[in-house]
Write a protein that holds these residues in place. Structure first.
Motif, PDB file in Angstrom:
ATOM      1  N   GLY A   1       3.954   3.146  -5.660  1.00  0.00           N
ATOM      2  CA  GLY A   1       2.738   3.077  -4.861  1.00  0.00           C
ATOM      3  C   GLY A   1       1.651   4.014  -5.388  1.00  0.00           C
ATOM      4  O   GLY A   1       0.473   3.651  -5.433  1.00  0.00           O
TER       5      GLY A   1
ATOM      6  N   SER B   1       3.325   7.498   4.024  1.00  0.00           N
ATOM      7  CA  SER B   1       4.285   6.416   4.292  1.00  0.00           C
ATOM      8  C   SER B   1       4.193   5.311   3.247  1.00  0.00           C
ATOM      9  O   SER B   1       4.188   4.114   3.577  1.00  0.00           O
ATOM     10  CB  SER B   1       4.042   5.831   5.688  1.00  0.00           C
ATOM     11  OG  SER B   1       4.071   6.842   6.670  1.00  0.00           O
TER      12      SER B   1
ATOM     13  N   SER C   1       6.834   2.233   3.161  1.00  0.00           N
ATOM     14  CA  SER C   1       6.706   1.229   4.216  1.00  0.00           C
ATOM     15  C   SER C   1       5.506   0.320   4.003  1.00  0.00           C
ATOM     16  O   SER C   1       5.415  -0.757   4.599  1.00  0.00           O
ATOM     17  CB  SER C   1       6.603   1.904   5.586  1.00  0.00           C
ATOM     18  OG  SER C   1       5.428   2.683   5.679  1.00  0.00           O
ATOM     19  N   LYS C   2       4.574   0.742   3.146  1.00  0.00           N
ATOM     20  CA  LYS C   2       3.391  -0.069   2.864  1.00  0.00           C
ATOM     21  C   LYS C   2       3.544  -0.885   1.580  1.00  0.00           C
ATOM     22  O   LYS C   2       3.020  -1.985   1.476  1.00  0.00           O
ATOM     23  CB  LYS C   2       2.160   0.836   2.758  1.00  0.00           C
ATOM     24  CG  LYS C   2       1.809   1.537   4.054  1.00  0.00           C
ATOM     25  CD  LYS C   2       0.706   2.560   3.859  1.00  0.00           C
ATOM     26  CE  LYS C   2       0.408   3.300   5.162  1.00  0.00           C
ATOM     27  NZ  LYS C   2      -0.591   4.388   4.975  1.00  0.00           N
ATOM     28  N   CYS C   3       4.249  -0.326   0.618  1.00  0.00           N
ATOM     29  CA  CYS C   3       4.370  -0.983  -0.695  1.00  0.00           C
ATOM     30  C   CYS C   3       5.660  -1.777  -0.860  1.00  0.00           C
ATOM     31  O   CYS C   3       5.728  -2.665  -1.699  1.00  0.00           O
ATOM     32  CB  CYS C   3       4.281   0.068  -1.813  1.00  0.00           C
ATOM     33  SG  CYS C   3       2.720   0.945  -1.869  1.00  0.00           S
TER      34      CYS C   3
ATOM     35  N   VAL D   1       8.166  -2.672   2.073  1.00  0.00           N
ATOM     36  CA  VAL D   1       8.646  -2.478   3.439  1.00  0.00           C
ATOM     37  C   VAL D   1      10.114  -2.871   3.612  1.00  0.00           C
ATOM     38  O   VAL D   1      10.883  -2.165   4.275  1.00  0.00           O
ATOM     39  CB  VAL D   1       7.733  -3.233   4.436  1.00  0.00           C
ATOM     40  CG1 VAL D   1       7.735  -4.729   4.176  1.00  0.00           C
ATOM     41  CG2 VAL D   1       8.148  -2.919   5.865  1.00  0.00           C
TER      42      VAL D   1
END
Length: 246
Positions: A92, A216, A219-221, A223
């Protein structure tokens, strides 16, 4: 996360009234916990075998687990979780660098502050893209590890001798002072740490247009990947606990 647990025949019960039957409770990852809802009466009603989970360590859960003799397991303190979590975190960060600089990662001068699990993983992946990777270290052990991995170690007292295209902070404690920020305000500055972060955030925001806090990231890149990491860890710990009770 819930899909993995359900695949392994774990019953997900949200808002149950029979809290004494719960094998585990997963509290918010790092947000504050509603201590009016989860009060003394709630914890008093739990079985002593109920496991408490959260993402990062929570002072309220520390206190409640000690008072009521419950096992409390912050997921991000498990080395298997932090090592696996570092993978999507690094990807990320690299994705953000690629999208927000005018030159390739190749041959860029990139400083990573902190040479722990996240810092080491990020340095390794940046080196794989042929960046000039530097790590801000604070002792000879970290210096030796950096050198052994082909990363150039830098001590804080020598930082003025360098220039960087990108700076990534992984340390949740103040590392860079205001005069450091002044020197590197033209660099892309990324902070992926938790509070209180690696420097005075308000000051950085006031003088640099190239500053961003990335929180976070997994959880964004990634999940599903991130959720499965946590679910596997919870499943293993709960299964082990249930076997011990038999």
């Amino acid at each position: 996360m819930s899909s993995y647990l359900k695949e392994h025949e774990v019953i997900i019960d949200i808002g149950t009234n029979n809290i004494q039957d719960l094998d585990f409770i997963l509290f918010p990852f790092k947000e504050d916990i509603d201590n009016e809802k989860y009060n003394n009466r709630f914890f008093e009603s739990l079985s002593k075998n109920t496991l408490l989970f959260s993402g990062v360590r929570n002072k309220f859960l520390d206190k409640m687990s000690e008072i009521y003799n419950l096992d409390y397991l912050p997921l991000m303190e498990d080395k298997s979780v932090t090592h696996m979590n570092a993978i999507p975190t690094s990807e990320g960060v690299i994705s953000h660098i690629i999208q927000n600089t005018k030159m390739p990662v190749f041959d860029s001068k990139i400083l990573v502050i902190g040479y722990g699990v996240c810092g080491q993983d990020l340095c390794k992946r940046l080196s794989g893209l042929n960046a000039n990777v530097y790590a801000l270290v604070r002792n000879e052990i970290k210096e030796a590890r950096a050198i052994g991995s082909g990363v150039k170690p830098v001590y804080i007292e020598d930082i003025y001798n360098y220039s960087f295209d990108v700076i990534v902070n992984t340390v949740p404690n103040k590392v860079l002072e205001r005069d450091h920020i002044e020197k590197f305000k033209e660099s892309l500055i990324i902070d992926i740490s938790s509070k209180p972060h690696g420097f005075d955030v308000e000051f950085v925001e006031s003088i640099s247009e190239n500053f961003v806090m990335l929180s976070s990231i997994p959880s964004k890149c990634a999940v599903k990947f991130a959720g499965d990491i946590l679910a596997k860890n919870i499943y293993r710990k709960v299964k082990s606990c249930l076997q011990e009770k038999k």
